[in-house]
Design a protein around this motif. Structure first.
Motif, short mmCIF file in Angstrom:
data_model
loop_
_atom_site.label_atom_id
_atom_site.label_comp_id
_atom_site.label_asym_id
_atom_site.label_seq_id
_atom_site.Cartn_x
_atom_site.Cartn_y
_atom_site.Cartn_z
N PHE A 123 0.82 -1.21 0.00
CA PHE A 123 0.00 0.00 0.00
C PHE A 123 0.85 1.26 0.00
CE2 PHE A 123 -3.43 -2.89 1.28
CZ PHE A 123 -4.47 -2.39 0.52
N GLU A 124 2.00 1.21 0.65
CA GLU A 124 2.89 2.38 0.61
C GLU A 124 3.44 2.60 -0.79
OE1 GLU A 124 5.80 1.65 3.63
OE2 GLU A 124 4.54 2.52 5.23
N LEU A 125 3.76 1.51 -1.47
CA LEU A 125 4.27 1.62 -2.83
C LEU A 125 3.20 2.17 -3.77
CD1 LEU A 125 6.56 1.11 -4.83
CD2 LEU A 125 5.77 -1.25 -5.05
N VAL A 126 1.97 1.68 -3.63
CA VAL A 126 0.87 2.17 -4.46
C VAL A 126 0.60 3.64 -4.18
CG1 VAL A 126 -1.60 1.99 -4.88
CG2 VAL A 126 -0.21 -0.08 -4.75
N ARG A 127 0.59 4.01 -2.90
CA ARG A 127 0.32 5.40 -2.54
C ARG A 127 1.38 6.35 -3.09
NH1 ARG A 127 0.53 7.17 3.68
NH2 ARG A 127 2.69 6.57 3.27
N ASN A 128 2.63 5.92 -3.06
CA ASN A 128 3.71 6.78 -3.54
C ASN A 128 3.79 6.87 -5.05
OD1 ASN A 128 4.52 7.32 -0.91
ND2 ASN A 128 5.97 5.60 -0.86
N SER A 129 3.20 5.88 -5.74
CA SER A 129 3.28 5.87 -7.20
C SER A 129 2.00 6.31 -7.88
CB SER A 129 3.64 4.46 -7.71
OG SER A 129 2.62 3.55 -7.39
N THR A 130 0.90 6.44 -7.11
CA THR A 130 -0.39 6.81 -7.69
C THR A 130 -0.88 8.10 -7.08
OG1 THR A 130 -0.93 4.48 -7.93
CG2 THR A 130 -2.74 6.04 -8.14
N PRO A 131 -0.90 9.20 -7.82
CA PRO A 131 -1.33 10.48 -7.28
C PRO A 131 -2.82 10.51 -7.03
CG PRO A 131 -0.97 10.67 -9.62
CD PRO A 131 -0.50 9.30 -9.23
N GLY A 132 -3.24 11.32 -6.09
CA GLY A 132 -4.65 11.55 -5.83
C GLY A 132 -5.22 12.47 -6.88
N PRO A 133 -6.54 12.72 -6.85
CA PRO A 133 -7.20 13.50 -7.89
C PRO A 133 -6.75 14.95 -7.95
CG PRO A 133 -8.69 13.03 -6.05
CD PRO A 133 -7.47 12.21 -5.84
N LYS A 138 4.01 14.26 -11.38
CA LYS A 138 5.35 14.78 -11.60
C LYS A 138 6.30 13.70 -12.08
CE LYS A 138 4.88 18.55 -8.27
NZ LYS A 138 5.42 19.19 -7.05
N ASP A 139 6.02 12.46 -11.76
CA ASP A 139 6.88 11.36 -12.17
C ASP A 139 6.59 11.00 -13.62
OD1 ASP A 139 6.41 10.00 -8.92
OD2 ASP A 139 8.19 11.03 -9.68
N ASN A 140 7.52 10.27 -14.23
CA ASN A 140 7.38 9.85 -15.62
C ASN A 140 7.08 8.37 -15.72
OD1 ASN A 140 7.94 12.44 -16.77
ND2 ASN A 140 10.10 12.13 -16.28
N PHE A 141 6.41 7.83 -14.71
CA PHE A 141 6.13 6.40 -14.72
C PHE A 141 4.92 6.12 -13.86
CE2 PHE A 141 7.53 5.75 -10.40
CZ PHE A 141 8.49 6.73 -10.22
N LEU A 142 4.42 4.89 -13.98
CA LEU A 142 3.38 4.39 -13.09
C LEU A 142 3.71 2.95 -12.74
CD1 LEU A 142 1.43 2.34 -14.92
CD2 LEU A 142 0.55 4.48 -15.77
N ARG A 152 6.97 -1.42 -12.87
CA ARG A 152 7.11 -0.02 -13.26
C ARG A 152 7.01 0.11 -14.77
NH1 ARG A 152 11.64 4.53 -11.73
NH2 ARG A 152 11.65 5.59 -13.75
N ILE A 153 6.19 1.06 -15.21
CA ILE A 153 6.02 1.34 -16.63
C ILE A 153 6.39 2.80 -16.88
CG2 ILE A 153 4.41 1.42 -18.57
CD1 ILE A 153 4.75 -1.39 -17.55
N ASP A 154 7.44 3.05 -17.64
CA ASP A 154 7.81 4.42 -18.00
C ASP A 154 6.88 4.94 -19.08
OD1 ASP A 154 10.01 4.57 -16.24
OD2 ASP A 154 11.28 3.51 -17.66
N PHE A 155 6.35 6.16 -18.90
CA PHE A 155 5.42 6.72 -19.88
C PHE A 155 6.02 6.74 -21.28
CE2 PHE A 155 2.50 7.26 -16.77
CZ PHE A 155 2.61 8.35 -15.93
N ASP A 156 7.31 7.10 -21.36
CA ASP A 156 7.94 7.25 -22.67
C ASP A 156 8.12 5.94 -23.41
OD1 ASP A 156 10.15 9.98 -21.61
OD2 ASP A 156 8.07 9.99 -22.35
N SER A 157 7.96 4.80 -22.70
CA SER A 157 8.13 3.50 -23.34
C SER A 157 6.80 2.94 -23.86
CB SER A 157 8.76 2.51 -22.37
OG SER A 157 7.85 2.19 -21.32
N ILE A 158 5.69 3.58 -23.50
CA ILE A 158 4.37 3.05 -23.89
C ILE A 158 4.06 3.40 -25.34
CG2 ILE A 158 1.88 3.16 -23.45
CD1 ILE A 158 2.51 3.85 -20.55
#
Length: 244
Positions: A123-133, A138-142, A152-158
């Motif tokens: 849950f800490e990992l999900v909270r830190n990687s998923t922004p609230g509404p 600011k990060d370049n990944f999800l 981890r999926i980098d936006f630029d690789s999708i």
């Protein structure tokens, strides 16, 4: 962060034991305890529950059936399941419903705590990687759940994201196999920066920078042709206007 937990077991002694384990764990909060899955489901659907410690063999609606019901939901508030059972032959089914843990009765507090820490880390990992509404991305990944882990999926690789029934396939540049995750396309789309990605079909979101060419009613990314759905033609025309 404290995790709201409920415990579900039709055996009073077992229910009392796992409930006491929750109460003595500093980062867990016992939100409620229930002797059947139907009452538990009502609470899950109306209140904020993070973690469910769930027995499997129960009358009416058993624990595995409850887990399958929850697994069909695409709600972002879907709780995670830790099975508590005396039968180890359910372990494979537990993986199929993406259970976070599997405690085999009789288990002690040490085993319980190990699984609880695993849940806390998740849950800490999900909270830190998923922004609230209301939080800017600011990060370049999800991170997405795939093969029982967070990937981890980098936006630029999708290249594009494809919906397939209850799953999504995230197609990546330089990778022959897509990352498959149990999620809705809408849930993934909400995590992507809108200036970089565009929904052009009910089953497809494309990375704008990865589009190689555009024809009358389709976009082309590498060897993949993606048709434009009727509901998304206005967005498609806007995309074309950027390049004219």
């Amino acid at each position: 962060m404290k995790l709201n937990c409920i415990t579900v077991d039709d055996e009073p002694l077992a229910l009392g034991l796992v409930s006491s384990f929750v109460e003595q764990t500093p980062f867990l909060r016992l939100h409620g305890k229930y002797i059947n899955a139907i009452d538990a489901l009502k609470v899950i659907n109306t209140e904020d529950v993070h973690l469910v410690f769930l027995d499997i063999q129960m009358p009416e609606l058993n624990g595995m059936e409850l887990a399958k019901v929850l697994n069909q939901s695409h709600s972002g508030t879907q709780p995670r399941i830790v099975f508590t059972t005396a039968y180890n032959h359910f372990a494979i089914e537990g993986y199929k419903v993406d259970a976070l843990g599997y405690l085999l009765k009789p288990f002690g507090y040490e085993e319980f705590l190990s699984t609880a820490i695993k849940a806390k880390n998740y849950f800490e990992l999900v909270r830190n990687s998923t922004p609230g509404p209301d939080v800017e991305v600011k990060d370049n990944f999800l991170f997405v759940k795939s093969d029982y882990k967070l990937v981890r999926i980098d936006f630029d690789s999708i290249l594009f994201v494809e919906s397939l029934k209850d799953y999504v396939k995230i197609h990546l540049s330089g990778q022959s196999k897509p990352v498959v995750s149990l999620s809705s396309l809408k849930a993934i789309e909400e995590k992507l920066p809108p200036h970089k990605f565009l929904r052009i079909h009910r089953s497809f979101v494309v990375a704008i920078s990865k589009v190689d060419s555009i024809s009358k009613n389709a976009v082309h990314i590498g060897n993949t042709d993606i048709s434009v759905g009727d509901l998304y033609k206005d967005a498609f025309r806007e995309l074309i206007s950027r390049w004219q």
